[in-house]
Design an enzyme around this catalytic site. Sequence first.
Site, PDB file in Angstrom:
ATOM      1  N   PHE A   1       2.375   0.016  -6.375  1.00 59.92           N
ATOM      2  CA  PHE A   1       3.438  -0.758  -7.058  1.00 59.92           C
ATOM      3  C   PHE A   1       2.969  -2.169  -7.418  1.00 59.92           C
ATOM      4  CE2 PHE A   1       6.231   1.728  -3.926  1.00 59.92           C
ATOM      5  CZ  PHE A   1       6.433   2.773  -4.809  1.00 59.92           C
ATOM      6  N   ILE A   2       1.772  -2.297  -7.967  1.00 61.81           N
ATOM      7  CA  ILE A   2       1.247  -3.642  -8.217  1.00 61.81           C
ATOM      8  C   ILE A   2       1.591  -4.098  -9.638  1.00 61.81           C
ATOM      9  CG2 ILE A   2      -0.839  -5.098  -8.222  1.00 61.81           C
ATOM     10  CD1 ILE A   2       0.182  -3.953  -5.419  1.00 61.81           C
TER      11      ILE A   2
ATOM     12  N   GLU B   1       0.846  -1.201   0.000  1.00 67.67           N
ATOM     13  CA  GLU B   1       0.000   0.000   0.000  1.00 67.67           C
ATOM     14  C   GLU B   1       0.884   1.255   0.000  1.00 67.67           C
ATOM     15  OE1 GLU B   1      -2.949  -0.332   3.075  1.00 67.67           O
ATOM     16  OE2 GLU B   1      -3.870  -2.022   2.035  1.00 67.67           O
ATOM     17  N   PRO B   2       0.295   2.411  -0.286  1.00 68.49           N
ATOM     18  CA  PRO B   2       1.118   3.627  -0.300  1.00 68.49           C
ATOM     19  C   PRO B   2       1.853   3.841   1.020  1.00 68.49           C
ATOM     20  CG  PRO B   2      -1.044   4.062  -1.244  1.00 68.49           C
ATOM     21  CD  PRO B   2      -1.094   2.670  -0.717  1.00 68.49           C
TER      22      PRO B   2
ATOM     23  N   ARG C   1       9.639 -16.304  -3.390  1.00 64.54           N
ATOM     24  CA  ARG C   1      11.023 -15.845  -3.172  1.00 64.54           C
ATOM     25  C   ARG C   1      12.032 -16.754  -3.865  1.00 64.54           C
ATOM     26  NH1 ARG C   1       9.641 -13.997   2.960  1.00 64.54           N
ATOM     27  NH2 ARG C   1       9.075 -11.885   2.398  1.00 64.54           N
TER      28      ARG C   1
ATOM     29  N   GLU D   1       9.176  -8.690  -3.125  1.00 68.73           N
ATOM     30  CA  GLU D   1       8.992  -9.958  -2.376  1.00 68.73           C
ATOM     31  C   GLU D   1       9.771  -9.969  -1.056  1.00 68.73           C
ATOM     32  OE1 GLU D   1       6.881 -10.594  -5.320  1.00 68.73           O
ATOM     33  OE2 GLU D   1       7.165 -12.576  -4.461  1.00 68.73           O
ATOM     34  N   GLY D   2       9.989  -8.800  -0.497  1.00 62.14           N
ATOM     35  CA  GLY D   2      10.753  -8.692   0.754  1.00 62.14           C
ATOM     36  C   GLY D   2      12.104  -8.083   0.464  1.00 62.14           C
ATOM     37  N   THR D   3      12.356  -6.901   1.053  1.00 61.33           N
ATOM     38  CA  THR D   3      13.652  -6.253   0.813  1.00 61.33           C
ATOM     39  C   THR D   3      14.761  -7.090   1.456  1.00 61.33           C
ATOM     40  OG1 THR D   3      13.531  -4.985   2.872  1.00 61.33           O
ATOM     41  CG2 THR D   3      12.564  -3.959   0.903  1.00 61.33           C
TER      42      THR D   3
HETATM   43  C1  LIG Z   1       8.463  -2.571  -9.737  1.00 61.62           C
HETATM   44  C2  LIG Z   1       7.777  -3.031  -8.500  1.00 61.62           C
HETATM   45  C3  LIG Z   1       6.835  -4.037  -8.573  1.00 61.62           C
HETATM   46  C4  LIG Z   1       6.162  -4.456  -7.420  1.00 61.62           C
HETATM   47  N1  LIG Z   1       5.181  -5.419  -7.519  1.00 61.62           N
HETATM   48  C5  LIG Z   1       4.402  -5.673  -6.430  1.00 61.62           C
HETATM   49  C6  LIG Z   1       3.246  -6.517  -6.535  1.00 61.62           C
HETATM   50  O1  LIG Z   1       2.947  -7.067  -7.600  1.00 61.62           O
HETATM   51  N2  LIG Z   1       2.484  -6.700  -5.436  1.00 61.62           N
HETATM   52  C7  LIG Z   1       2.760  -6.108  -4.232  1.00 61.62           C
HETATM   53  O2  LIG Z   1       2.010  -6.297  -3.283  1.00 61.62           O
HETATM   54  N3  LIG Z   1       3.857  -5.303  -4.101  1.00 61.62           N
HETATM   55  C8  LIG Z   1       4.673  -5.069  -5.157  1.00 61.62           C
HETATM   56  N4  LIG Z   1       5.762  -4.248  -5.047  1.00 61.62           N
HETATM   57  C9  LIG Z   1       6.056  -3.641  -3.763  1.00 61.62           C
HETATM   58  C10 LIG Z   1       7.273  -4.228  -3.096  1.00 61.62           C
HETATM   59  O3  LIG Z   1       6.998  -5.517  -2.632  1.00 61.62           O
HETATM   60  C11 LIG Z   1       7.643  -3.240  -1.972  1.00 61.62           C
HETATM   61  O4  LIG Z   1       8.259  -2.125  -2.604  1.00 61.62           O
HETATM   62  C12 LIG Z   1       8.571  -3.837  -0.961  1.00 61.62           C
HETATM   63  O5  LIG Z   1       7.886  -4.781  -0.197  1.00 61.62           O
HETATM   64  C13 LIG Z   1       9.128  -2.763  -0.021  1.00 61.62           C
HETATM   65  O6  LIG Z   1       8.100  -1.971   0.462  1.00 61.62           O
HETATM   66  P1  LIG Z   1       8.201  -0.373   0.376  1.00 61.62           P
HETATM   67  O7  LIG Z   1       8.685  -0.029  -0.969  1.00 61.62           O
HETATM   68  O8  LIG Z   1       6.917   0.164   0.819  1.00 61.62           O
HETATM   69  O9  LIG Z   1       9.347  -0.004   1.403  1.00 61.62           O
HETATM   70  P2  LIG Z   1       9.213   0.092   2.967  1.00 61.62           P
HETATM   71  O10 LIG Z   1       8.557  -1.111   3.513  1.00 61.62           O
HETATM   72  O11 LIG Z   1       8.656   1.415   3.320  1.00 61.62           O
HETATM   73  O12 LIG Z   1      10.754   0.058   3.367  1.00 61.62           O
HETATM   74  C14 LIG Z   1      11.632   1.167   3.110  1.00 61.62           C
HETATM   75  C15 LIG Z   1      13.029   0.769   3.557  1.00 61.62           C
HETATM   76  O13 LIG Z   1      13.032   0.474   4.960  1.00 61.62           O
HETATM   77  C16 LIG Z   1      13.519  -0.845   5.181  1.00 61.62           C
HETATM   78  N5  LIG Z   1      12.744  -1.465   6.256  1.00 61.62           N
HETATM   79  C17 LIG Z   1      11.410  -1.597   6.322  1.00 61.62           C
HETATM   80  N6  LIG Z   1      11.063  -2.235   7.459  1.00 61.62           N
HETATM   81  C18 LIG Z   1      12.214  -2.511   8.116  1.00 61.62           C
HETATM   82  C19 LIG Z   1      12.522  -3.154   9.351  1.00 61.62           C
HETATM   83  N7  LIG Z   1      11.560  -3.646  10.139  1.00 61.62           N
HETATM   84  N8  LIG Z   1      13.827  -3.267   9.711  1.00 61.62           N
HETATM   85  C20 LIG Z   1      14.811  -2.780   8.909  1.00 61.62           C
HETATM   86  N9  LIG Z   1      14.579  -2.149   7.737  1.00 61.62           N
HETATM   87  C21 LIG Z   1      13.310  -2.024   7.338  1.00 61.62           C
HETATM   88  C22 LIG Z   1      13.321  -1.586   3.870  1.00 61.62           C
HETATM   89  O14 LIG Z   1      14.253  -2.637   3.736  1.00 61.62           O
HETATM   90  C23 LIG Z   1      13.569  -0.477   2.863  1.00 61.62           C
HETATM   91  O15 LIG Z   1      14.947  -0.334   2.655  1.00 61.62           O
HETATM   92  C24 LIG Z   1       6.478  -3.859  -6.173  1.00 61.62           C
HETATM   93  C25 LIG Z   1       7.451  -2.863  -6.103  1.00 61.62           C
HETATM   94  C26 LIG Z   1       8.081  -2.427  -7.239  1.00 61.62           C
HETATM   95  C27 LIG Z   1       9.101  -1.329  -7.115  1.00 61.62           C
END
Ligand SMILES: Cc1cc2nc3c(=O)[nH]c(=O)nc-3n(C[C@H](O)[C@H](O)[C@H](O)COP(=O)(O)OP(=O)(O)OC[C@H]3O[C@@H](n4cnc5c(N)ncnc54)[C@H](O)[C@@H]3O)c2cc1C
Length: 370
Positions: A146-147, A117-118, A234, A349-351
């Site tokens: 980002f879906i 979500e945003p 993953r 799929e999980g950073t």
């Molecule tokens: C091209 C693209 C396609 C995508 N496709 C999909 C899709 O099909 N379906 C879907 O649901 N999502 C999708 N995503 C979303 C993607 O899964 C998310 O971008 C990803 O999960 C990270 O979430 P966020 O970008 O909101 O970052 P955030 O969760 O806001 O994280 C920002 C930063 O903080 C770090 N961080 C967050 N929490 C912690 C913690 N507890 N401890 C330490 N560090 C932390 C993260 O590692 C990252 O570096 C897509 C994204 C992109 C860019």
Amino acid sequence: MDFAMDEKYEEHRKKVRDFAKKEFTEKIAEDCDTGEKYPEELRRKAFEAGLMDFTDPWKILITIEELCSVDESLGVAVTTPYFGAEVLMLFGSDYLKEKYLTPVNTGKAIMGLAVTEPGGGSDVAGIKTRATLEGDHYVLNGSKMFITNGSIANHFVLLARTSDEEKKHHGLSCFVVESTFEGFKANKLKGKMGVRATDTAELQLNNVKVPKENLIGEPGKGFYYIMTFFNISRIYVAAQGLGVAKGALNLSMSVAKNMGESYVSQESVQFEISEMATRFEAARLLTYKAASFLFNFNPNPTLTSMAKFYAAETAVFCTERSVEITGMNGVFGQLERFLRDAKILEIWEGTSEVEKLIIARNLIKEGGVS
Ligand SMILES: Cc1cc2nc3c(=O)[nH]c(=O)nc-3n(C[C@H](O)[C@H](O)[C@H](O)COP(=O)(O)OP(=O)(O)OC[C@H]3O[C@@H](n4cnc5c(N)ncnc54)[C@H](O)[C@@H]3O)c2cc1C
């Protein structure tokens, strides 16, 4: 322990490699990258060639690895029309499988998985999209960010909050939401750094009425279903990473060779080649080990997160070094695209940070590595 793959898998690998070399032309790759166009024609060809064989997950892994070794963006675009299918396969009713999975498996429909979500993607339990039961349907409100396949999919597996439990993740449920439902809107997102052949969109849900029977499995189990899915997907992201690492390494070696014998015999270039190849082999061993646990119905989430994290990092490492050893030749064309495309592997799929947290938490619980 036998590291050789069965003959049928080597044949499959060759078939996919031949397909990618023939169909993933530089012109298509460049057009889809610069124009941010989804390669619909290629999707149909890949489907007709039977590259995604759902009866055998090893074949899927090999398909993803080989396609991404030629072009990650096109490789991901043609292998994600099924994104989220495992949630339906494992937890959906017969009705949902027939209505939503069959058209995807027969190449007639595209699906997606909408979790992020945003407000953020890593904190899955914190999602805010809400589903309220009203008679024979749920009413959904909220937005997703980002879906993948967001503006081209026919339907989505979508995670929403159905109750406010003390433990936030206990109040989530999965639904199938069709893109034609009233109140559903997709806004295509443009200007991505990489994987620009894939479609990415923001989804808005404004009083979307979803039939009760589109609830997947039981209410309140959505978080568990999505985590189960991530433990499968993953592995496939790790396979994307292997493909990218291998593709960039092999391409940079051939570019470096063309730059002359004296260039490629420099020690600094050889050090880079050795390090890339060693990391690639390590990533592949880890990925195949995690895959063999999963495909034998004995998933090991720690190994899966290690494989995803390490293969993604290896892809980024190899693409960076490939550009570095080829100098000006790497700054344009395929290698430059590999470098831009690779970065997403450390995010979706999980950073990498999230994968490392999972690994550490599991190891602390288990008392270390065995
Ligand atoms: C091209 C693209 C396609 C995508 N496709 C999909 C899709 O099909 N379906 C879907 O649901 N999502 C999708 N995503 C979303 C993607 O899964 C998310 O971008 C990803 O999960 C990270 O979430 P966020 O970008 O909101 O970052 P955030 O969760 O806001 O994280 C920002 C930063 O903080 C770090 N961080 C967050 N929490 C912690 C913690 N507890 N401890 C330490 N560090 C932390 C993260 O590692 C990252 O570096 C897509 C994204 C992109 C860019």
